[in-house]
Write a protein that holds these residues in place. Structure first.
Motif, PDB file in Angstrom:
ATOM      1  N   TYR A  13       0.830  -1.202   0.000  1.00  0.00           N
ATOM      2  CA  TYR A  13       0.000   0.000   0.000  1.00  0.00           C
ATOM      3  C   TYR A  13       0.866   1.253   0.000  1.00  0.00           C
ATOM      4  O   TYR A  13       0.627   2.191  -0.750  1.00  0.00           O
ATOM      5  CB  TYR A  13      -0.903  -0.001   1.235  1.00  0.00           C
ATOM      6  N   ARG A  55      -4.491   2.656  -4.341  1.00  0.00           N
ATOM      7  CA  ARG A  55      -4.690   2.479  -2.904  1.00  0.00           C
ATOM      8  C   ARG A  55      -6.024   1.852  -2.523  1.00  0.00           C
ATOM      9  O   ARG A  55      -6.073   1.112  -1.551  1.00  0.00           O
ATOM     10  CB  ARG A  55      -4.429   3.786  -2.182  1.00  0.00           C
ATOM     11  N   ARG A 111       2.297   2.136  -3.367  1.00  0.00           N
ATOM     12  CA  ARG A 111       1.325   2.316  -4.455  1.00  0.00           C
ATOM     13  C   ARG A 111       1.066   3.773  -4.749  1.00  0.00           C
ATOM     14  O   ARG A 111       1.072   4.617  -3.869  1.00  0.00           O
ATOM     15  CB  ARG A 111      -0.018   1.672  -4.089  1.00  0.00           C
TER      16      ARG A 111
END
Length: 82
Positions: A24, A32, A27
């Motif tokens: 995450y 997300r 990203r």
């Protein structure tokens, strides 16, 4: 169960959740929602736990999960009709 260095033990969920959390953070913002979806629906963290892990408000978690679920539904609908 002992936590690894730099990790907190959180009801047995955190070690499982570490890979999605790391992904995450790498990203782009457009990706997300998918990472948030993985933590919430795949790793089965609560909204509060997901928000804590990602250091974002719980409302943002809910919005991103909603967006990701819509994408999954659309993909499933497309797959069913082909």
């Amino acid at each position: 169960m002992a936590a690894h260095r730099g990790e907190q033990q959180h009801d047995g969920h955190l070690p499982l959740a570490q890979a999605p959390v790391r992904a995450y953070r790498r990203r782009r913002p457009a990706r997300r929602p998918a990472a948030t979806f993985v933590l919430r629906d795949i790793s089965q963290l609560s909204y509060a736990e997901t928000a804590e892990q990602l250091n974002i408000p719980e409302g943002t978690v809910k919005a991103r999960v909603h967006t990701a679920r819509q994408v999954v539904r659309e993909l499933l609908d497309t797959t069913r009709h082909t």
